[in-house]
Design a protein around this motif. Structure first.
Motif, PDB file in Angstrom:
ATOM      1  N   VAL C 283       0.842  -1.077  -0.025  1.00 22.50           N
ATOM      2  CA  VAL C 283       0.132   0.148   0.016  1.00 22.50           C
ATOM      3  C   VAL C 283       0.874   1.313   0.091  1.00 22.50           C
ATOM      4  N   PRO C 284       1.856   1.408   0.859  1.00 22.53           N
ATOM      5  CA  PRO C 284       2.837   2.730   0.838  1.00 22.53           C
ATOM      6  C   PRO C 284       3.235   2.980  -0.455  1.00 22.53           C
ATOM      7  N   ARG C 285       3.295   1.842  -1.473  1.00 19.59           N
ATOM      8  CA  ARG C 285       4.123   2.111  -2.628  1.00 19.59           C
ATOM      9  C   ARG C 285       3.099   2.572  -3.709  1.00 19.59           C
ATOM     10  N   ILE C 286       1.870   2.678  -3.370  1.00 17.18           N
ATOM     11  CA  ILE C 286       0.889   2.836  -4.407  1.00 17.18           C
ATOM     12  C   ILE C 286       0.836   4.446  -4.800  1.00 17.18           C
TER      13      ILE C 286
END
Lengths: 754, 494, 329
Positions: C283-286
């Motif tokens: 998620v933090p890489r979206i």
């Protein structure tokens, strides 16, 4: 606003100090919580030693405190395993006793009048605090996020999987062993990272301590070599590895051989061979690396590699040969049953009979670890991000420990630490990600954001080349506060449930000292059932000093500890034949068992009977194990089949088989029991069956004492009849004439007939 | 300083003439006066009239002699002798003599006379407070009791049989002087007396004993020479336990800082009643529980403690015994304990009972200087209807660290007294401990008070906090010093 | 033919002399038969003849029920061992010094015998001791061997028999070397080695691939922590029907479980950890805020629901468990 106030405390050296103090206080609080959550039993009942093995450790500790270390070291105990005796000093792990002995003398030196019992009771909680700290150190080696260590410590402090063996009063080897386990692993990782001899030596030192404390040291002995082996296979050989492992192995082996009980096992038994093999392998690899660094030729290197493999194969073959030829002891039953899981059931009924050697069903996992159990795989996955040596260790440990804990319930203990660590890793990663104040405005300043939360930043670097598929894209961060709050609040809720769960489990499942039973009165008040101690105290006060007590081995340690009387067998089940002898005496008819009891100079027989109270852990329920173990030695005198009815039921009422009704155990359990009930209403509340009105008749033993709730029944073995009749005749004569005539008149004790 | 303290402490109580050294507690000790072995009590007195009462209501016989003595010598006399056999001397307890006319005059001074170990007759010497003029008369009240003098017959009985005790005594009261007129009254616990000795009446007197209810009377007899003995044996029903405490260790710890005083009594208890002829049967016992017949088993012990006693505990070798009840309120503080198992004849049950109380109830500060007065009961054993006998009592009063100039007084006959030091709770010097021992005490002596006075200087009060403070200071300093050392091998980073 | 003769002889009055000779013949003939095909396949008649007193030899008869309709697993498991034992024993002493005859009586052939012996269970091994001759024993009744603790190996049974046949030879059990097995193993080993040597350059990246290893280790961990070893050791049923014809997925009771149950649990664990991983790493890489928001909600919801379900399942297993989460209460 507030951050302007706290500003100076978070910056510079002051900031470091503030965080240091904060961390310290948190750790202290965690330790306090860990200790406090283990005191249920002390608060509910009293400061008392719990179920069975602890009573032996307690007795040994008292012996150590009274007679000093050297007497303890060569202590031959003639009050157990009568008439064989036991070389106690050489057949126990002294670490626990010595530890509490040292604490005791230290406190005495400060003239603090502390009772050795209280030290023994509170040792486990005290060490659980240390374990939390050790877990903190260990986790800090794994992760760069400072919160991971604290989380892991907190988990370790309250995880039921560890509490189960370390509540106040369960004064067992595991009490200190788990701390030593974790701390040894921490030192190992430290040594591996720094590659320093000092850390390696420290690791070896604590390994030695661990060996002196618990048989489970074999887990370390195999895990560290496995770790090294995996590293070598991954082509991660390095001088650091070489130095740390060789230091650990050499010193650690020497240290472990100082324990009499271990002695020369480290070079003779198969459990330890992996460590030796890896040691040899390292030498070879080291040699090859050295040569290769000198000789740049490619072919030569390959040649060398071949040579190495050859030597390794040869060495392995030699090892196998030695094992087969018997120079090296094959695996001990307990250890072997870990691999060949069917082994114990067939060959070693004693091991199979112990409840904590059963395999683990999944509810047990969830019961002991709750949400950690599903955070655990995630944490392990996280370790694959940057697969440094220490992460490899976590992975190896995780797989091995989860296998073992699946095979044997008690090994859940070794799994718990790594579960806590892994779960803490992933959880701290989550929190770090979702708790960072600053949100990325645009993808461009992802790097700044990444820098702000420490954990993922290096992993991102690592992710560039052959990373996990989860790590392909660059790190961005969380945009909306909503998602942050939602995730964080959910996590908080889970953690709260976890805490509640741990407290509930501890207070309900793990905090009863099976010596004292608690029951509820009709009005809801707690009523304490203290039959065990009632009977033991009676034995201690009103029988002669060296009266031999025969009972099933479960109660040997308690009788030794509380009644202070010699026993035939106890929980240290080193002599299967002797136990089988007792089993035979219990499961055969009086005519058979009386000579056995005479030959073993038995004065009193103690049985546990729960029929009146509905106490299910009594001897009739354990009876089949006695039969089986006896059958293992005398297959044609004791037959398990004869205790089952034609339809294959195990019955104790009228339908019981003749063998059952004739057996000493049955008779002693139900003797005179029907006199307690009006005719036709005598019933056994455990088996839930109606008992016949005509109770069994005993000739060769007489009831000496029965505790208030009939849980303990003690019988006195009659002397030979002084008119020379056999007991059946004598007894029938006694019953025949109505006059109450005293049976005190006894002939002199006859000598044992071999 | 201390020897003086000991000396004063010892001298302060008259009855203990000299302090026998601790340790040889195997043979019973009494304080003794040494006299020449060829000693005969001078015939200075005559017992004009004597009433000898043997009361067997309790588990130990209690005898009391009320005698009118008359000085038949020509000079005033103040030494009156009472003879006992050597066996009696071993088990006799609590011999007390007082003036019947004015009991407030207090107890007379009594000592065992020691002149010839072999002789079967031993003496107690009573010293009258003021010499008795010739021809003058005085009424003495002598009372004493014997320990383990009652024996069950038959020696083994079934679980709920009745128990019968046998007691042998002399119809003539022990006397070193001619007795012109005397009678002996025997008080039994019940009217069931299957066997007793009958003494034919001499010349016209009716034969002894005469019975009314549970009271038998032997005599009255006419003139009897000194030391005459008329053995009488009685066997009577007594279905109660014979509780015998072979050793009682009682600790009384005074703590000024804590503001409380802690008591702990350690009993080594056996039941001297008739043993069980068969083994113990739980079924019988359980069936009896509903209606509670008299039994020789000790099922419960009641301790009426001083009002205001706090958090009592009842433990034995293997931990706390949960079967105890404590009822405490304004008027009473009753501790009722049940042994783990009913203690039948011949069974033992050692246990310990402890409790604490507010110091203010027991301690008073003297107006003058740093003196304190401590007033505690010498003995707070259980109060049983059948009575209890204590063969040996060791009482330790542990005073605060640095207490000095200790004096004590009690009217319990003591054997030894000494002062020592007791190290506990981070004491540097040790606490002053007063150790008193007594033998053959029966529970009539319950609640006899022991008064201890001592000085507790101001510095002694502050000693402990100072010590602890200094220690921690040192620890921190050491920690800081070690922490600031640099023991690394590689040279200083620049 | 043989039967009739034997029957007649056995019917003769059992005078020592008269009975001895034919009895010898009896043993010899049975032994001869046994040499050709051990153990003897008996039926009622032969059984009675074989075991009838007087006899100067021992008989070991296995009463069994091999046909599948009896569903006697133990019988079928033990049969090969029994054949092996009798064969190797009979081979062991061709002269018949041990004077022991092995026989097998199947229920289908020997119903009457079963009834006469009043046997409820099979298999049962009966050992008849000689009534006359040097090894005669006093009690004539057969000694019974019950298979109470599972199928026995040939060696165990041999030692049991040997205990009664004192001062007689006890031939060893010769297990035939299992050639096919050995060959199979060697071929597989060689095959794998050759395959590896060929496919090494292609296999290497797979072996060195982290994802593979991660998957392997995660799967094994999930297996172990979901109680797979328990199934393996206790041999629990895969799934059991509840009383009402339906299927009960979760075994009642804290310490037992079904195979399917453990797989469900493993799946739950897996899903939970996967969701956690994605929350933590994916998620933090979206890049896109919207999708990220949605992803967070989805994964968070998955965890919440799954965990709640897990708790509810655990409440089934452990009655008094007080904690739960919505929606499954």
């Amino acid at each position: 606003m507030s951050d302007t106030i706290v500003e100076p405390f978070l910056k510079g050296s002051t900031g470091r100090n503030t965080r240091g103090i904060l961390r310290l206080s948190i750790l202290v609080l965690i330790a306090a919580a860990a200790i406090a959550s283990r005191l249920f039993s002390v608060i509910r009942f009293e400061s008392i030693i719990h179920e069975f093995d602890p009573w032996f450790n307690f007795r040994a500790t008292k012996y150590l405190v009274q007679n000093g270390f050297y007497d303890f070291w060569d202590w031959f105990d003639d009050r157990t395993w009568h008439p064989l005796g036991r070389v106690t000093g050489g057949t126990l792990y002294p670490g626990l006793m010595v530890t509490s002995g040292i604490i005791y003398h230290a406190l005495r030196a400060l003239t603090i009048p502390v009772d050795i019992r209280n030290i023994c009771v509170l040792l486990a909680p005290g060490f659980s605090g240390l374990t939390a700290y050790a877990t903190y150190l260990f986790t800090n080696e794994m992760s760069t996020s400072p919160s991971a260590g604290l989380l892991a410590a907190a988990f370790m402090g309250i995880a039921p999987g560890y509490i189960s063996r370390s509540v106040a009063g369960s004064y067992d080897n595991e009490a200190i062993a788990i701390f030593l386990l974790v701390f040894t692993f921490f030192l190992w990782i430290k040594a591996l990272k720094v590659g320093s001899v000092m850390w390696g030596a420290l690791c070896a030192l604590f390994y030695g301590y661990m060996v002196s404390a618990w048989g489970g040291y074999v887990f370390i002995t195999n895990l560290i070599p496995l770790h090294v082996f995996v590293l070598v296979c991954m082509g991660r050989f390095s001088p650091r590895l070489y130095v740390s492992y060789c230091t650990w192995y050499a010193l650690g082996t020497l240290a472990s051989m100082q324990i009499p009980f271990v002695g020369f096992l480290p070079i003779r038994s198969s459990e330890h061979m992996s460590a030796l093999g890896v040691f040899g392998l390292l030498q070879l690899v080291g040699f090859v690396e050295f040569v290769r660094s000198g000789v740049p030729s490619k072919q030569f290197a390959t040649l060398l590699r071949g040579f190495v493999l050859a030597v390794f194969a040869i060495a392995f073959g030699g090892l196998v040969l030695l094992t087969v030829s018997g120079v090296i002891a094959p695996w001990t039953g307990r250890f072997y049953s870990l691999w060949d899981t069917g082994y114990a059931k067939i060959h070693i009924p004693i091991i199979a009979s112990v409840s904590e050697h059963q395999p683990t069903a999944w509810p047990a996992f969830f019961f002991d670890l709750n949400l950690l159990i599903w955070l655990f795989p995630a944490g392990v996955y996280l370790c694959f991000l940057k697969l440094a040596d220490e992460q490899v260790f976590v992975v190896v440990y995780a797989i091995l420990a989860s296998y073992f804990s699946g095979v044997m319930v008690r090994l859940m203990l070794t799994l718990t630490p790594i579960v806590c660590v892994a779960a803490a890793l992933v959880l701290s990663h989550l929190l770090d990600t979702y708790l960072s104040i600053k949100s990325p405005s645009a993808p461009t300043d992802a790097d700044i954001d990444a820098a702000s939360n420490a954990a993922p930043a290096p992993s991102k670097k690592a992710a560039k080349q052959d990373g996990l598929r989860a790590m392909r894209e660059p790190l961005v961060g969380i945009y909306t506060t909503f998602s942050k709050t939602s995730v964080v609040s959910a996590l908080t809720a889970y953690l709260l449930i976890f805490v509640l769960h741990c407290t509930w489990v501890t207070s309900n499942a793990y905090s009863s000292p099976s010596v004292v039973l608690a029951s509820r009165m009709p009005d809801g008040s707690q009523h304490i059932i203290d039959d065990y101690r009632e009977a033991y105290q009676w034995l201690r006060q009103n029988t002669k000093e060296d009266a031999k007590i025969m009972s099933w081995w479960d109660y040997g340690y308690q009788i030794g500890g509380m009644a202070d009387r010699p026993t035939l067998v106890d929980n240290n089940t080193w002599n299967n034949t002797h136990i089988a002898t007792v089993g035979k005496a219990m499961s055969s008819s009086e005519e058979v068992s009386y000579p056995i009891m005479r030959q073993h100079e038995v004065d009193y027989v103690l049985v546990v009977f729960g029929g009146l109270l509905g106490y299910s852990g009594d001897d009739i329920n354990k009876f089949l194990w006695m039969v089986r173990i006896a059958e293992g030695i005398w297959p044609d005198e004791v037959k398990e089949r004869d205790f089952f009815t034609e339809r294959g039921e195990y019955r104790v009422d009228e339908g019981a088989t003749e063998t059952m009704k004739k057996s000493l155990m049955y008779k002693m359990s139900y003797y005179n029991y029907n006199a307690l009930f009006p005719p036709g209403q005598c019933q056994d509340r455990v088996r839930g069956v109606k008992m016949p009105d005509q109770g069994p008749v005993l000739n060769t033993v007489e009831e000496a004492f029965t505790s208030e709730n009939w849980i303990i029944r003690i019988y006195k073995v009659k002397d030979l009849d002084n008119v020379g009749r056999d007991h059946a005749a004598a007894a029938s004569f006694e019953r025949g004439n109505k006059k109450k005539k005293t049976t005190k008149r006894r002939g002199p004790k006859v000598l044992r007939v071999e | 300083m201390r020897p003086l303290a000991i000396a004063s402490a010892v001298l302060s109580f008259a009855a203990t003439a000299l302090c026998v050294e601790q340790g040889n507690l195997t043979k019973p000790l009494t304080s003794r006066v040494i006299l020449p072995s060829t000693f005969k009590p001078p015939q200075n007195f005559k017992n004009a009239n004597l009433v000898h009462i043997v009361s067997l209501e309790k588990s130990h016989p209690k005898e009391s002699i009320n005698v009118v003595i008359e000085n038949i010598a020509t000079t005033p006399q103040d030494e009156y002798f009472i003879p006992f056999t050597a066996r009696q001397m071993e088990t006799i307890g609590g011999l007390e003599v007082k003036d019947r006319k004015d009991p407030e005059a207090g107890l007379f001074e009594v000592e065992a006379v020691d002149f010839d170990i072999e002789s079967d007759t031993q003496f107690y010497r009573v010293r009258l407070p003021k010499p008795l003029a010739p021809k003058a008369q005085q009424t003495l009240g002598i009372s004493y009791s014997y320990l383990s003098a009652l024996h069950p017959l038959p020696a083994t009985i079934a679980q709920q049989d009745k128990q019968y005790l046998v007691y042998t005594f002399s119809a003539y009261a022990p006397s070193a002087y001619v007795t012109s007129k005397q009678k002996t009254e025997v008080k039994f616990p019940s009217t069931v007396v299957p066997e007793y000795t009958i003494i034919p009446g001499a010349k016209g007197e009716l034969e002894s004993p005469q019975k009314q209810g549970s009271k038998f009377t032997y005599g009255s007899f006419g003139e009897v020479p000194a030391g005459a003995v008329e053995p009488v044996k009685v066997r009577y029903e007594f279905t109660k336990p014979l509780i015998h405490v072979s050793r009682l260790e009682r600790d009384i710890e005074v703590s000024h800082w804590g503001g409380n005083v802690a008591f702990e009594d350690r009993y080594t208890m056996t039941n001297r009643a008739a043993n069980l002829s068969k083994q113990f049967s739980r079924v019988e016992f359980a069936s009896q529980q509903y209606y509670n017949p008299p039994s020789t088993a000790v099922k419960e012990l009641k301790f009426p403690l001083k009002v205001g006693s706090l958090d009592p505990y009842f433990t034995d070798v293997i931990g706390n015994v949960s079967t105890s009840r404590f009822r405490s309120n304004k008027r009473e503080a009753n501790l009722e304990i049940k042994p783990r198992y009913p203690v039948f004849g011949g069974w033992n049950y050692p246990f310990r009972v402890g409790y604490s109380a507010d110091l203010k109830k027991y301690l008073r500060k003297l107006s003058s200087g740093t003196g304190y007065v401590l007033n505690v009961p010498f003995l707070e054993g259980p109060k049983q209807p059948e009575g209890i006998e204590y063969e040996f009592i060791e009482l330790r009063v542990i005073l605060p660290e640095g207490a000095e100039n200790v004096k004590y007084s009690t009217n319990v006959p003591l054997v030894t007294a000494g002062i020592s030091l007791h190290q506990t709770f981070m004491d540097t010097q040790g606490r002053t401990t007063l150790t008193l021992t007594a033998i053959n005490i029966v529970d009539e002596y319950r609640d006899r008070e022991l008064i201890v006075t001592y000085d507790y200087p101001f510095f002694a009060i502050l000693r402990k906090p100072l010590v602890i403070f200094v220690t921690f200071l040192g620890l921190f300093a050491a920690a800081w010093g070690i922490g600031s050392l640099d023991v690394s091998i590689r040279g200083k980073r620049s | 033919m043989h039967f009739l003769k034997g029957l007649l002889l056995s019917l003769l009055p059992a005078a020592a002399f008269a009975a001895k000779k034919p009895a010898v013949d009896k043993f010899q003939q049975f032994h001869a038969k046994a040499l050709s095909s051990a153990p003897l396949k008996l039926d009622d008649a032969v059984y009675t003849q074989l075991t009838s007193a007087p006899r100067d030899y021992s008989v070991a008869v296995l009463l069994t029920a091999l046909e599948s309709r009896f569903g006697c697993v133990l019988c079928r498991e033990f049969q090969p061992e029994w054949d092996l034992l009798s064969r190797s024993w009979t081979k062991g002493d061709k002269q018949g010094d041990s004077r022991l005859v092995f026989g097998t009586l199947d229920f289908t052939d020997g119903k009457n015998t079963f009834q006469s012996l009043g046997l409820q269970t099979a298999p049962v091994l009966l050992l008849f001791q000689p009534t006359i001759g040097p090894h005669a024993v006093t009690e004539t009744g057969p000694i019974r061997y019950d298979f109470t603790n599972g199928p026995q190996s040939a060696e165990q049974v041999r030692s049991w028999i040997g205990r009664y046949l004192t001062d007689r030879p006890h031939p060893q059990v010769q297990r035939p070397i299992n050639w096919t097995y050995g060959i199979a193993v060697t071929t597989t080993i060689l095959g794998t080695i050759s395959f590896l040597s060929v496919a090494w350059p292609y296999a290497l990246p797979i072996i060195q691939n982290r994802n593979v290893w991660a998957a392997i280790s995660l799967i094994s961990i999930l297996l172990f922590t979901s109680g797979h070893m328990f199934n393996h050791i206790r041999k629990v049923p895969y799934v059991a029907g509840d009383g009402r014809g339906g299927v009960s997925y979760f075994a009642g009771g804290f310490s037992n479980q079904y195979g399917l149950e453990t797989q469900i649990v493993a799946a739950m664990y897996g899903l939970l950890s996967f969701a956690t991983i994605s929350l933590a790493l994916k998620v933090p890489r979206i890049k896109d805020p919207k999708t990220q928001q949605v992803a967070v909600l989805i994964w968070g919801g998955v965890i919440f629901v799954m965990y709640s379900f897990l708790l509810s399942v655990f409440r089934i297993k452990n009655g008094g468990y007080p904690f739960w989460l919505p929606p499954f209460s």
